[in-house]
Design a protein around this motif. Structure first.
Motif, mmCIF file in Angstrom:
data_model
loop_
_atom_site.group_PDB
_atom_site.id
_atom_site.type_symbol
_atom_site.label_atom_id
_atom_site.label_comp_id
_atom_site.label_asym_id
_atom_site.label_seq_id
_atom_site.Cartn_x
_atom_site.Cartn_y
_atom_site.Cartn_z
ATOM 1 N N ASN A 113 66.177 63.674 1.325
ATOM 2 C CA ASN A 113 67.576 63.440 0.435
ATOM 3 C C ASN A 113 67.624 61.838 0.543
ATOM 4 O O ASN A 113 68.087 61.473 1.551
ATOM 5 C CB ASN A 113 68.587 64.212 1.332
ATOM 6 C CG ASN A 113 68.415 65.668 1.285
ATOM 7 O OD1 ASN A 113 67.903 66.440 0.464
ATOM 8 N ND2 ASN A 113 68.674 66.101 2.297
ATOM 9 N N TRP A 114 67.505 61.388 -0.531
ATOM 10 C CA TRP A 114 67.592 59.923 -0.636
ATOM 11 C C TRP A 114 68.970 59.644 -1.311
ATOM 12 O O TRP A 114 69.571 60.400 -2.111
ATOM 13 C CB TRP A 114 66.523 59.455 -1.398
ATOM 14 C CG TRP A 114 66.501 57.722 -1.622
ATOM 15 C CD1 TRP A 114 66.862 57.188 -2.774
ATOM 16 C CD2 TRP A 114 66.436 56.940 -0.737
ATOM 17 N NE1 TRP A 114 67.212 55.626 -2.414
ATOM 18 C CE2 TRP A 114 66.455 55.456 -1.200
ATOM 19 C CE3 TRP A 114 65.601 56.872 0.479
ATOM 20 C CZ2 TRP A 114 66.023 54.428 -0.488
ATOM 21 C CZ3 TRP A 114 65.419 55.844 1.238
ATOM 22 C CH2 TRP A 114 65.447 54.525 0.689
ATOM 23 N N LEU A 116 70.280 59.146 1.798
ATOM 24 C CA LEU A 116 70.803 59.205 2.995
ATOM 25 C C LEU A 116 69.996 60.694 3.658
ATOM 26 O O LEU A 116 70.503 61.701 3.020
ATOM 27 C CB LEU A 116 72.156 59.689 3.194
ATOM 28 C CG LEU A 116 73.010 60.013 4.479
ATOM 29 C CD1 LEU A 116 72.491 59.047 5.702
ATOM 30 C CD2 LEU A 116 74.258 60.477 4.793
ATOM 31 N N GLU A 117 69.089 60.823 4.374
ATOM 32 C CA GLU A 117 68.544 61.816 5.209
ATOM 33 C C GLU A 117 69.187 62.158 6.308
ATOM 34 O O GLU A 117 68.993 61.617 7.355
ATOM 35 C CB GLU A 117 66.851 61.348 5.352
ATOM 36 C CG GLU A 117 66.176 62.821 5.826
ATOM 37 C CD GLU A 117 66.310 63.870 5.199
ATOM 38 O OE1 GLU A 117 66.902 64.822 5.684
ATOM 39 O OE2 GLU A 117 65.787 64.071 4.186
ATOM 40 N N ASP A 118 69.878 63.302 6.298
ATOM 41 C CA ASP A 118 70.614 63.785 7.514
ATOM 42 C C ASP A 118 70.168 65.133 8.044
ATOM 43 O O ASP A 118 70.613 65.490 8.980
ATOM 44 C CB ASP A 118 72.048 63.998 7.111
ATOM 45 C CG ASP A 118 72.376 64.997 6.177
ATOM 46 O OD1 ASP A 118 71.620 65.490 5.328
ATOM 47 O OD2 ASP A 118 73.608 65.603 6.343
ATOM 48 N N ARG A 119 68.957 65.708 7.561
ATOM 49 C CA ARG A 119 68.571 66.948 7.952
ATOM 50 C C ARG A 119 68.277 66.847 9.208
ATOM 51 O O ARG A 119 68.404 67.849 10.186
ATOM 52 C CB ARG A 119 67.317 67.456 7.178
ATOM 53 C CG ARG A 119 67.897 67.888 5.919
ATOM 54 C CD ARG A 119 66.548 68.515 5.185
ATOM 55 N NE ARG A 119 65.484 67.387 4.805
ATOM 56 C CZ ARG A 119 64.447 67.419 4.218
ATOM 57 N NH1 ARG A 119 64.103 68.617 3.973
ATOM 58 N NH2 ARG A 119 63.727 66.429 4.459
ATOM 59 N N VAL A 121 69.510 64.930 11.794
ATOM 60 C CA VAL A 121 70.693 64.824 12.533
ATOM 61 C C VAL A 121 71.398 65.945 12.656
ATOM 62 O O VAL A 121 71.738 66.584 13.823
ATOM 63 C CB VAL A 121 71.573 63.692 11.749
ATOM 64 C CG1 VAL A 121 72.894 63.832 12.461
ATOM 65 C CG2 VAL A 121 71.125 62.340 11.750
ATOM 66 N N ARG A 122 71.440 66.969 11.625
ATOM 67 C CA ARG A 122 72.066 68.227 11.565
ATOM 68 C C ARG A 122 71.146 69.147 12.427
ATOM 69 O O ARG A 122 71.484 70.180 13.296
ATOM 70 C CB ARG A 122 72.111 68.893 10.130
ATOM 71 C CG ARG A 122 73.308 68.201 9.545
ATOM 72 C CD ARG A 122 73.403 68.821 7.884
ATOM 73 N NE ARG A 122 72.404 68.302 7.075
ATOM 74 C CZ ARG A 122 71.727 69.060 6.579
ATOM 75 N NH1 ARG A 122 72.022 70.539 6.331
ATOM 76 N NH2 ARG A 122 70.574 68.956 5.456
ATOM 77 N N TYR A 123 69.705 68.968 12.217
ATOM 78 C CA TYR A 123 68.918 69.720 13.233
ATOM 79 C C TYR A 123 69.123 69.447 14.775
ATOM 80 O O TYR A 123 69.303 70.183 15.424
ATOM 81 C CB TYR A 123 67.493 69.484 12.850
ATOM 82 C CG TYR A 123 66.515 69.905 13.932
ATOM 83 C CD1 TYR A 123 66.084 71.020 14.214
ATOM 84 C CD2 TYR A 123 65.795 68.884 15.103
ATOM 85 C CE1 TYR A 123 65.133 71.757 14.889
ATOM 86 C CE2 TYR A 123 65.140 69.570 15.932
ATOM 87 C CZ TYR A 123 64.687 70.622 15.964
ATOM 88 O OH TYR A 123 63.792 71.275 17.335
ATOM 89 N N GLN A 124 69.305 68.305 14.992
ATOM 90 C CA GLN A 124 69.742 67.886 16.613
ATOM 91 C C GLN A 124 70.982 68.381 17.153
ATOM 92 O O GLN A 124 71.026 69.224 18.179
ATOM 93 C CB GLN A 124 69.690 66.361 16.632
ATOM 94 C CG GLN A 124 68.273 65.655 16.735
ATOM 95 C CD GLN A 124 67.598 66.198 18.022
ATOM 96 O OE1 GLN A 124 68.022 66.485 18.673
ATOM 97 N NE2 GLN A 124 66.263 65.681 18.176
#
Length: 147
Positions: A113-114, A116-119, A121-124
């Motif tokens: 996701n450009w 901002l790649e936050d996947r 972060v959400r996984y953590q």
């Protein structure tokens, strides 16, 4: 590519979940792995996600960018010519116009996701939440992430 091949790079690394979160209470490797398995849905399009056997392997695959394949740094023939020949000769005001023509926003389909790649972060965060669920706790005491 086998994601576990990168696990050895991260097993004793600060990126391993137990080292990253630094829980004050002991959390077994099996608990981290089960929590990771439950959180994998937050990392769609992750190649070999069925073969991810540990939370360390997931961190290794994401942080090493191996999820993009062996040729992730190799440009196609047309892009290679563009970056080596055409782009250096092109005025800077032309580049945004070419991007709009070459890659319209509504047609963009990438693995990330450009801008901002936050996947991950959400996984953590889900990983920590799943560990709390598996331990039957409503909080997880950790050492602060920043000194």
């Amino acid at each position: 590519m086998n994601p576990d091949a990168y696990t050895s790079l991260y097993t004793h690394n600060k990126n391993a979940p137990n080292s990253f979160w630094k829980p004050l209470q002991p959390v077994s490797e099996a608990t981290w792995d089960e929590a990771s398995r439950r959180a994998m849905g937050l990392l769609p399009n992750m190649p070999d996600s069925d073969n991810m056997t540990s939370s360390d392997a997931v961190a290794a695959a994401v942080l090493s960018e191996s999820m993009f394949g062996e040729s992730r740094y190799k440009l196609s023939g047309l892009k290679s010519i563009y970056y080596s020949v055409a782009r250096p000769l092109m005025p800077t005001w032309v580049r945004p116009m070419l991007r709009k023509v070459y890659q319209p926003a509504e047609d963009t389909q990438t693995l990330i996701n450009w801008p901002l790649e936050d996947r991950f972060v959400r996984y953590q965060l889900a990983l920590a939440g799943n560990v709390m669920d598996l331990l039957g706790q409503d909080h997880l005491d950790i050492v602060g992430l920043w000194p």
